[in-house]
Motif scaffolding. Structure first.
Motif: not given
Length: 397
Positions: A331-336, A358-373
């Motif tokens: 079936v087709k995925p219903d979101s990124a 997709l941008g929202d989801r990846v940004m949340a994962l990066v921040e969750e991981h604690g990575l700092q610029p």
């Protein structure tokens, strides 16, 4: 040649809409990113898409709004915000082919859909048009049916790639699979060696579309993302090059819950236009040879537009393979989609329109991981930029 090592915060693999959207989003948040592309920017799925930025209205054809349509309802507004400069991803230079899409129907289908499209659920999102406002391709008196306007956009995908590439052009690097290498460890991608230069990212995002399955296979060998897999959904599109002058961006409604035909219009370098035909025609086309699909496309044009003369038109086919996270019964995925394991993220937008999601989801994962610029990087001259892709209709006729 310099033998120094680059240590970006994030390395993105894949230069289609997913990778390009993500590098812009992450760059706006201050992260030092690089992107590797093994072919051309946008040259696989993105430049082969119809450029439709929709909010799920076409999924209402069955007479109800599905969870899929609800999950992406805000996407056209998100894109418009980016086009106005009110989003971390700046799309102010993006070229729009059409501010709206149309949907047309006839006979019993027209009658069945009219009441639903007029319901409170869709009021303000779908508008029934008077004949005076029909698109020119449907304005002939021989057309008997209804036409609706949808609040969906159609964008120029070539312009999209150029707009996303421009702010980060020096960070979009060519990766040669014959000579460059990826080295994995149990935390993610240990390093990439590109033209003799070593790149050691703190995090890596797999955003390569059709290239993700091969990358996932390598990740699985390192015991990463072992529960993740992909599925491929093929299409056989039809291209119709003509000089009739009609620009159409529309879905033809049949009796099923998906468009019989989806038409978008794109410019060729010689001044003619191409009607790019998707919908059920393209989905069923994967079971046909190219010759059979060309015949099916001609038959569909004759059936839907008997008042238009396509006898001088040129037709071509294009096989497109959409890559997605694996779903039950395909079936087709219903979101990124984005998931993280250690320092590695797998991502798919699943549809062009869902890139902001997709941008929202990846940004949340990066921040969750604690990575700092990290600190800004200077890139050595030996790194080659990935070339820009070219739309298929510029070269297939």
């Amino acid at each position: 040649m310099s033998k120094s090592t680059l240590k970006p915060d994030i390395l993105i693999l894949g230069g289609g809409i997913a990778g390009l959207w993500l590098i812009n989003r992450l760059n706006a948040a201050g992260y030092q990113c690089l992107l590797l592309e093994s072919h051309t920017l946008g040259g696989d799925q993105t430049l082969a898409s119809q450029g439709i930025i929709h909010g799920g209205l076409k999924y209402a054809l069955g007479g109800s709004l599905s969870s899929e349509s609800e999950s992406i309802a805000e996407m056209p507004d998100r894109w418009r915000a980016a086009m106005a400069g009110n989003d971390p991803v700046d799309l102010r230079d993006l070229s729009v082919l059409s501010d709206t899409q149309h949907m047309w129907s006839s006979g019993s289908v027209a009658s069945r859909m009219t009441n639903f499209f007029a319901s409170k659920m869709l009021r303000g999102r779908i508008e029934k048009l008077s004949r005076a406002n029909y698109p020119s391709a449907l304005a002939d008196k021989a057309f008997k049916g209804n036409v609706y306007s949808l609040d969906d956009l159609v964008i120029n995908t070539e312009s999209l790639i150029a707009t996303l590439a421009a702010p980060v052009r020096h960070r979009l690097l060519a990766f040669d699979p014959q000579h460059d290498t990826l080295t994995w460890n149990d935390a993610g991608l240990a390093c990439a060696t590109v033209n003799g230069l070593r790149i050691e990212p703190a995090m890596t995002v797999l955003a390569a579309g059709n290239g993700n399955p091969a990358l996932l296979e390598q990740a699985h060998k390192a015991h990463l993302l072992e529960q993740e897999d992909s599925q491929l959904r093929p299409l056989k599109m039809v291209l119709v090059k003509h000089d009739l002058g009609h620009r159409l961006y529309a879905h033809c409604v049949g009796t099923s819950n998906k468009p019989v035909l989806t038409v978008t219009t794109h410019d060729c370098p010689d001044g003619k236009v191409v009607w790019y035909l998707g919908g059920d025609l393209a989905e069923q086309g994967v079971q046909r040879t190219d010759a059979e699909q060309l015949a099916a496309g001609q038959a569909e044009l004759k059936k839907r537009f008997p008042w238009l003369d396509f006898s001088q038109a040129q037709l071509a086919t294009l096989d497109v393979v959409r890559a997605e996270p694996k779903q039950q019964t395909l079936v087709k995925p219903d979101s990124a989609y984005a998931r993280r394991d250690q320092n590695l993220i797998i991502s798919w937008p699943t549809k062009l329109t869902l890139a902001p999601d997709l941008g929202d989801r990846v940004m949340a994962l990066v921040e969750e991981h604690g990575l700092q610029p990290g600190e800004p990087m200077m890139l050595p001259a030996e790194l080659k930029q990935a070339p820009m892709g070219v739309p298929y209709w510029h070269r297939c006729f």
